[in-house]
Scaffold this motif. Structure first.
Motif, PDB file in Angstrom:
ATOM      1  N   SER A 138      13.153   1.343  -4.487  1.00 45.68           N
ATOM      2  CA  SER A 138      13.645   2.049  -3.309  1.00 45.68           C
ATOM      3  C   SER A 138      13.960   1.069  -2.176  1.00 45.68           C
ATOM      4  CB  SER A 138      12.599   3.069  -2.860  1.00 45.68           C
ATOM      5  OG  SER A 138      13.009   3.738  -1.714  1.00 45.68           O
ATOM      6  N   ASP A 139      13.102   0.071  -1.992  1.00 42.90           N
ATOM      7  CA  ASP A 139      13.365  -0.960  -0.982  1.00 42.90           C
ATOM      8  C   ASP A 139      14.669  -1.691  -1.285  1.00 42.90           C
ATOM      9  OD1 ASP A 139      10.965  -0.310   0.229  1.00 42.90           O
ATOM     10  OD2 ASP A 139       9.886  -2.079  -0.528  1.00 42.90           O
ATOM     11  N   LEU A 140      14.903  -1.979  -2.569  1.00 43.69           N
ATOM     12  CA  LEU A 140      16.126  -2.682  -2.961  1.00 43.69           C
ATOM     13  C   LEU A 140      17.362  -1.788  -2.812  1.00 43.69           C
ATOM     14  CD1 LEU A 140      14.724  -4.616  -6.047  1.00 43.69           C
ATOM     15  CD2 LEU A 140      15.470  -5.601  -3.864  1.00 43.69           C
ATOM     16  N   VAL A 141      17.212  -0.497  -3.023  1.00 37.18           N
ATOM     17  CA  VAL A 141      18.316   0.440  -2.787  1.00 37.18           C
ATOM     18  C   VAL A 141      18.619   0.491  -1.295  1.00 37.18           C
ATOM     19  CG1 VAL A 141      18.981   2.880  -2.848  1.00 37.18           C
ATOM     20  CG2 VAL A 141      17.932   1.841  -4.862  1.00 37.18           C
ATOM     21  N   ASP A 142      17.562   0.554  -0.482  1.00 35.63           N
ATOM     22  CA  ASP A 142      17.735   0.642   0.974  1.00 35.63           C
ATOM     23  C   ASP A 142      18.480  -0.560   1.543  1.00 35.63           C
ATOM     24  OD1 ASP A 142      16.414   3.057   0.940  1.00 35.63           O
ATOM     25  OD2 ASP A 142      14.513   2.252   1.688  1.00 35.63           O
ATOM     26  N   PRO A 161      19.563  -9.429  -0.876  1.00 39.26           N
ATOM     27  CA  PRO A 161      18.749  -8.950   0.243  1.00 39.26           C
ATOM     28  C   PRO A 161      18.533 -10.059   1.269  1.00 39.26           C
ATOM     29  CG  PRO A 161      17.674  -8.498  -1.859  1.00 39.26           C
ATOM     30  CD  PRO A 161      18.851  -9.358  -2.144  1.00 39.26           C
ATOM     31  N   LEU A 162      18.503  -9.687   2.529  1.00 39.10           N
ATOM     32  CA  LEU A 162      18.230 -10.650   3.591  1.00 39.10           C
ATOM     33  C   LEU A 162      16.740 -10.953   3.615  1.00 39.10           C
ATOM     34  CD1 LEU A 162      20.448  -9.177   6.437  1.00 39.10           C
ATOM     35  CD2 LEU A 162      20.956 -11.123   4.960  1.00 39.10           C
ATOM     36  N   GLY A 172       0.782  -1.224   0.000  1.00 38.86           N
ATOM     37  CA  GLY A 172       0.000   0.000   0.000  1.00 38.86           C
ATOM     38  C   GLY A 172       0.816   1.277   0.000  1.00 38.86           C
ATOM     39  N   ARG A 173       2.141   1.153   0.049  1.00 36.81           N
ATOM     40  CA  ARG A 173       2.990   2.353   0.070  1.00 36.81           C
ATOM     41  C   ARG A 173       3.056   2.959  -1.325  1.00 36.81           C
ATOM     42  NH1 ARG A 173       8.308   0.346   1.416  1.00 36.81           N
ATOM     43  NH2 ARG A 173       7.492  -1.565   0.542  1.00 36.81           N
ATOM     44  N   THR A 174       3.036   4.267  -1.388  1.00 29.02           N
ATOM     45  CA  THR A 174       3.109   4.963  -2.676  1.00 29.02           C
ATOM     46  C   THR A 174       4.284   5.927  -2.756  1.00 29.02           C
ATOM     47  OG1 THR A 174       1.613   6.688  -1.876  1.00 29.02           O
ATOM     48  CG2 THR A 174       0.611   4.837  -3.060  1.00 29.02           C
ATOM     49  N   ARG A 175       5.000   6.090  -1.655  1.00 29.41           N
ATOM     50  CA  ARG A 175       6.132   7.020  -1.628  1.00 29.41           C
ATOM     51  C   ARG A 175       7.429   6.254  -1.379  1.00 29.41           C
ATOM     52  NH1 ARG A 175       4.167  12.330  -1.321  1.00 29.41           N
ATOM     53  NH2 ARG A 175       2.014  12.385  -0.622  1.00 29.41           N
ATOM     54  N   PRO A 176       8.340   6.300  -2.353  1.00 27.58           N
ATOM     55  CA  PRO A 176       9.632   5.633  -2.160  1.00 27.58           C
ATOM     56  C   PRO A 176      10.510   6.424  -1.191  1.00 27.58           C
ATOM     57  CG  PRO A 176       9.582   6.757  -4.267  1.00 27.58           C
ATOM     58  CD  PRO A 176       8.210   6.897  -3.669  1.00 27.58           C
TER      59      PRO A 176
END
Length: 123
Positions: free
Chosen positions: A87-91, A47-48, A26-30
């Protein structure tokens, strides 16, 4: 029991039955600033934990530099959802980003007209 990829979430004729925004919870903002023309590339860091099939597919597509817009098209997801996934993968260190390098200003009239002409030829 159904095999992986079958069941209520996938239909051969209709495709994905899950709303795209459920992929990003449901997130829309990276958390990382990404433009549609930003380039992303896999770093080789794994990624873990399990993130989901869309994340795995995105990582596979990022073996070579690719734009956010191109990834969204390949993943068949809205750009906003794709940006959250990337963005999750960058984080987690699995992807690196590079801002677009323009030889001209991105609002240069001749550049915009060339893009428009190319789009018209595609239609």
């Amino acid at each position: 029991m159904t095999a992986a990829g079958e069941g209520p979430w996938l239909d051969a004729a209709a495709g994905r039955l899950v709303r795209p925004y459920t992929v990003s919870d449901g997130r829309t903002r990276p958390t990382t600033a990404l433009d549609l023309v930003s380039q992303v590339m896999a770093t080789g860091v794994v990624p873990l934990g399990y993130l989901g099939p869309e994340y795995s597919e995105a990582l596979d597509l990022c073996r070579a530099p690719v734009s956010v817009a191109e990834l969204a098209a390949h993943l068949k997801l809205p750009a906003a959802v794709t940006k959250v996934l990337l963005s999750d993968l960058v984080d987690c260190g699995a992807l690196t980003t590079k801002p677009p390098a323009f030889r001209h200003s991105p609002t240069d009239r001749s550049l915009l007209e060339a893009v428009l002409d190319g789009l018209r030829r595609q239609l």
